[in-house]
Structure formats: structure tokens, C-alpha cells
Design a protein around this motif. Sequence first.
Motif, PDB file in Angstrom:
ATOM      1  N   GLY A   1      79.307  39.388 104.728  1.00  0.00           N
ATOM      2  CA  GLY A   1      78.189  39.780 103.871  1.00  0.00           C
ATOM      3  C   GLY A   1      78.411  41.060 103.097  1.00  0.00           C
ATOM      4  O   GLY A   1      77.562  41.483 102.317  1.00  0.00           O
ATOM      5  N   SER A   2      79.573  41.704 103.320  1.00  0.00           N
ATOM      6  CA  SER A   2      79.839  42.972 102.626  1.00  0.00           C
ATOM      7  C   SER A   2      80.159  42.749 101.153  1.00  0.00           C
ATOM      8  O   SER A   2      80.102  43.673 100.343  1.00  0.00           O
ATOM      9  CB  SER A   2      81.004  43.705 103.304  1.00  0.00           C
ATOM     10  OG  SER A   2      82.164  42.894 103.277  1.00  0.00           O
ATOM     11  N   GLY A   3      80.510  41.501 100.812  1.00  0.00           N
ATOM     12  CA  GLY A   3      80.897  41.210  99.423  1.00  0.00           C
ATOM     13  C   GLY A   3      82.399  40.984  99.294  1.00  0.00           C
ATOM     14  O   GLY A   3      82.971  41.067  98.202  1.00  0.00           O
ATOM     15  N   LYS A   4      83.036  40.659 100.411  1.00  0.00           N
ATOM     16  CA  LYS A   4      84.496  40.516 100.457  1.00  0.00           C
ATOM     17  C   LYS A   4      85.004  39.395  99.537  1.00  0.00           C
ATOM     18  O   LYS A   4      85.920  39.606  98.737  1.00  0.00           O
ATOM     19  CB  LYS A   4      84.900  40.225 101.898  1.00  0.00           C
ATOM     20  CG  LYS A   4      86.268  40.695 102.250  1.00  0.00           C
ATOM     21  CD  LYS A   4      86.511  40.853 103.735  1.00  0.00           C
ATOM     22  CE  LYS A   4      85.433  40.386 104.660  1.00  0.00           C
ATOM     23  NZ  LYS A   4      85.408  38.945 104.889  1.00  0.00           N
TER      24      LYS A   4
ATOM     25  N   THR B   1      83.466  37.789  97.080  1.00  0.00           N
ATOM     26  CA  THR B   1      83.142  38.088  95.679  1.00  0.00           C
ATOM     27  C   THR B   1      84.139  39.101  95.115  1.00  0.00           C
ATOM     28  O   THR B   1      84.664  38.940  94.008  1.00  0.00           O
ATOM     29  CB  THR B   1      81.711  38.689  95.592  1.00  0.00           C
ATOM     30  OG1 THR B   1      80.828  37.851  96.318  1.00  0.00           O
ATOM     31  CG2 THR B   1      81.250  38.815  94.165  1.00  0.00           C
TER      32      THR B   1
ATOM     33  N   LYS C   1      86.799  39.017  92.020  1.00  0.00           N
ATOM     34  CA  LYS C   1      86.688  40.015  90.945  1.00  0.00           C
ATOM     35  C   LYS C   1      88.027  40.722  90.715  1.00  0.00           C
ATOM     36  O   LYS C   1      88.432  40.962  89.578  1.00  0.00           O
ATOM     37  CB  LYS C   1      85.650  41.081  91.314  1.00  0.00           C
ATOM     38  CG  LYS C   1      84.194  40.666  91.206  1.00  0.00           C
ATOM     39  CD  LYS C   1      83.341  41.867  91.642  1.00  0.00           C
ATOM     40  CE  LYS C   1      81.852  41.593  91.590  1.00  0.00           C
ATOM     41  NZ  LYS C   1      81.068  42.742  92.112  1.00  0.00           N
TER      42      LYS C   1
ATOM     43  N   GLN D   1      83.756  28.678  98.952  1.00  0.00           N
ATOM     44  CA  GLN D   1      83.221  29.674  98.004  1.00  0.00           C
ATOM     45  C   GLN D   1      84.361  30.358  97.234  1.00  0.00           C
ATOM     46  O   GLN D   1      84.279  30.552  96.015  1.00  0.00           O
ATOM     47  CB  GLN D   1      82.417  30.733  98.773  1.00  0.00           C
ATOM     48  CG  GLN D   1      81.716  31.753  97.882  1.00  0.00           C
ATOM     49  CD  GLN D   1      81.286  32.998  98.667  1.00  0.00           C
ATOM     50  OE1 GLN D   1      81.446  33.075  99.889  1.00  0.00           O
ATOM     51  NE2 GLN D   1      80.764  33.977  97.961  1.00  0.00           N
TER      52      GLN D   1
ATOM     53  N   VAL E   1      79.513  46.501  91.089  1.00  0.00           N
ATOM     54  CA  VAL E   1      78.253  46.915  90.473  1.00  0.00           C
ATOM     55  C   VAL E   1      77.401  45.720  90.040  1.00  0.00           C
ATOM     56  O   VAL E   1      76.594  45.833  89.127  1.00  0.00           O
ATOM     57  CB  VAL E   1      78.500  47.860  89.270  1.00  0.00           C
ATOM     58  CG1 VAL E   1      79.056  49.195  89.749  1.00  0.00           C
ATOM     59  CG2 VAL E   1      79.462  47.236  88.259  1.00  0.00           C
TER      60      VAL E   1
HETATM   61  P1  GDP Z   1      81.379  38.197 102.243  1.00  0.00           P
HETATM   62  O1  GDP Z   1      80.646  37.510 103.360  1.00  0.00           O
HETATM   63  O2  GDP Z   1      81.776  39.586 102.617  1.00  0.00           O
HETATM   64  O3  GDP Z   1      82.520  37.424 101.696  1.00  0.00           O
HETATM   65  O4  GDP Z   1      80.295  38.409 101.076  1.00  0.00           O
HETATM   66  P2  GDP Z   1      80.127  37.628  99.691  1.00  0.00           P
HETATM   67  O5  GDP Z   1      81.262  37.919  98.780  1.00  0.00           O
HETATM   68  O6  GDP Z   1      79.817  36.195  99.963  1.00  0.00           O
HETATM   69  O7  GDP Z   1      78.863  38.385  99.087  1.00  0.00           O
HETATM   70  C1  GDP Z   1      77.587  38.290  99.662  1.00  0.00           C
HETATM   71  C2  GDP Z   1      76.530  38.430  98.555  1.00  0.00           C
HETATM   72  O8  GDP Z   1      76.611  39.720  97.964  1.00  0.00           O
HETATM   73  C3  GDP Z   1      76.730  37.443  97.414  1.00  0.00           C
HETATM   74  O9  GDP Z   1      75.470  36.951  97.033  1.00  0.00           O
HETATM   75  C4  GDP Z   1      77.343  38.294  96.290  1.00  0.00           C
HETATM   76  O10 GDP Z   1      77.028  37.800  95.008  1.00  0.00           O
HETATM   77  C5  GDP Z   1      76.700  39.627  96.549  1.00  0.00           C
HETATM   78  N1  GDP Z   1      77.505  40.752  96.037  1.00  0.00           N
HETATM   79  C6  GDP Z   1      78.809  41.025  96.261  1.00  0.00           C
HETATM   80  N2  GDP Z   1      79.185  42.163  95.640  1.00  0.00           N
HETATM   81  C7  GDP Z   1      78.079  42.637  94.996  1.00  0.00           C
HETATM   82  C8  GDP Z   1      77.809  43.804  94.173  1.00  0.00           C
HETATM   83  O11 GDP Z   1      78.642  44.660  93.901  1.00  0.00           O
HETATM   84  N3  GDP Z   1      76.530  43.918  93.713  1.00  0.00           N
HETATM   85  C9  GDP Z   1      75.544  43.007  93.994  1.00  0.00           C
HETATM   86  N4  GDP Z   1      74.339  43.226  93.500  1.00  0.00           N
HETATM   87  N5  GDP Z   1      75.763  41.931  94.770  1.00  0.00           N
HETATM   88  C10 GDP Z   1      77.007  41.735  95.258  1.00  0.00           C
END
Ligand code: GDP
Length: 296
Positions: A110-113, A115, A119, A147, A275
Motif C-alpha cells: 500500500g506504500s505505492g510500490k 505504481t 512510474k 496490476q 505526487v
Molecule cells: P503497493 O501495494 O505498495 O504496490 O501500492 P500501489 O502501487 O498499489 O498503490 C496503492 C495506491 O496508492 C494506488 O491507488 C495508487 O494509485 C496510489 N498512489 C501511489 N503513489 C501515489 C502518489 O504519489 N500519490 C497519490 N495520491 N496516490 C498514489
Amino acid sequence: MFESLSDRLGKIFDGLRGRGALNEADVDAALREIRRALIEADVSLEVVRAFVEQVRDRAIGVEVTRSVTPGQQVVKIVHDELVGVLGEAATPIDLNAAAPVTILMVGLQGSGKTTTTAKIAKRLKDKQKKKVLLASLDTRRPAAMEQLKVLGEQVGVDTLPIVAGEDPVTIARRAAREARLGGFDVLILDTAGRTHIDEELMAETAEIKSVSSPHEVLLVVDALTGQDAVNLARSFDARVDITGIVMTRVDGDGRGGAALSMRAATGKPIKLIGVGEKMDALEDFHPSRIADRILG
Ligand code: GDP
């Protein structure tokens, strides 16, 4: 909204202008406000304490010049010290190694890894004309692997075909082979995350690191992590020796104090910031901008 540190210090120092040097009582009053501002910005308590001492040493005896107010002068000292801890300049991703250069992405779920992985791939492809291969090692969550594939297609970057039943280490080896044979410049490995740090996660991440010999190990951390950021960064750094940090959700309400905490605790640079959710919402980390934001 928070009251900015300049406004708070302005109130304390009202009428002090032109009085000479800052004395200890002035500085102590200011330090209390600085401490509050940093805690509100989510900087960890341990880092706040050390930082405030550093500012105290610099601030006592500073001449109050006529051109600026004492409040502004202290804000400038704090700002300079923040930039000093955060690092003077942006630190780009280092691709200076034989191709394929491997980047290992680590962090909590959920940290945004995932995504951020896509990027970074897009940025390397568009700006540096690199041929990038992505691979997901998150075998416990098939949705996460899917994903990455979808995001890869979206940014026009190849992903390693998913083979059901493979373990993360086997996938890492297959990815390295594919990257070599396919003439890729960069391989980005997206590892599994958990909702919290546990020994199993750390052991798995360490094993993946040892078989994939990454040139960069990037820890992805949500900017809203707050007090946990120090522990998180230290734990990953101790086990997998991270080379840098990517802070996500810097577009949110958080003030980004986690950046200061993690940098102070590990000495590792914040390399990039997320961002937004869009694939081009990734920027270089500029210490001075985050220092401004922490100060409000
Ligand atoms: P993972 O479980 O660490 O792989 O997390 P995800 O990449 O699936 O990201 C979880 C959620 O956070 C998704 O809905 C992304 O679109 C969102 N997200 C990731 N990076 C950012 C960011 O920099 N800004 C915002 N607003 N949302 C983000």
C-alpha cells in the motif's frame, strides 16, 4: 491549515528588532515553536530532539540584523539546517553499471510500490531512452502481479510473463536471464509488501536481493507514515542496505516530515517523490522544497 513557523516566530520576536544578538531566552522560546512545527510535520521525536539542539547551537548569539526580523533569521537557520540534513541537491537514480542494471523496489503493502515501479520505468524510457523490463515478485497476491502488467502496458514497457506457481527467487532469476537475453538496459523488480514489517518479509527480501545483485535498492514510503518512518527505514536498511528512498503521496496533506526522519536515521538519500496517481506524477526530490513544506 497549520500556522507557518515564520508567523509563530514573528509573534515571539515582535519588538526585538535591532536589539542586538539573540539571547538564550529568545532562542528557547523560538525552539519551542520549532519543536512544535516539526512534530506537527510528522518528524519523529528522536530526530526532532537532535535537530533542535543543532539549531540551538547555531542560533544563540546570532546578530539581529536590521534588514530582517529575528523570526525570519531563525527560520532561515532552521531552513538551512533542514537542507543540511536532507542533503544539498537532488540525487538521481544511479544506472552507472553494466546492463541490465537491476533496481529492487521494497516497502510495505500500500506504500505505492507497484505504481512507483511503473512510474520509474516510464521516466527511464521517456527521458533516458532506456529499454526497461518489469517483473513482479509478489507471488502471494496475483492481483498485484496483474496490476504491474496492466501499468506496464499503460506506460509502454515490457513485463516478465507471469508463470503461476513460481516462487519469488525463481522469478528474480528468470527476470535476470530474460533481461540479459532480451538486451534490456534496466530490470526493475517489484517485491511483495506486507501491512507491517515481519521477519518473513525481511528474509524473503534479503534472499531476493542476494540472487539479483541490484545496483539500486529503493525503499518506497508513504509520506503520511509519521512516527513509524524511522523504524521502517532502519529495519529495511539493516536487512537489505537500501540505496535510496522514494516518498509517495507528497501530493497529500502530509508535510513530509518523514523525509527528514528517514534521512537522519539512515543517511540514505530521498531520490524521488510521488505526487499523484498518474504515471507521470513522479519528481526529483529537492531538499529545499521539502524544507519549506516542513516549515509550513
Ligand atoms: P503497493 O501495494 O505498495 O504496490 O501500492 P500501489 O502501487 O498499489 O498503490 C496503492 C495506491 O496508492 C494506488 O491507488 C495508487 O494509485 C496510489 N498512489 C501511489 N503513489 C501515489 C502518489 O504519489 N500519490 C497519490 N495520491 N496516490 C498514489
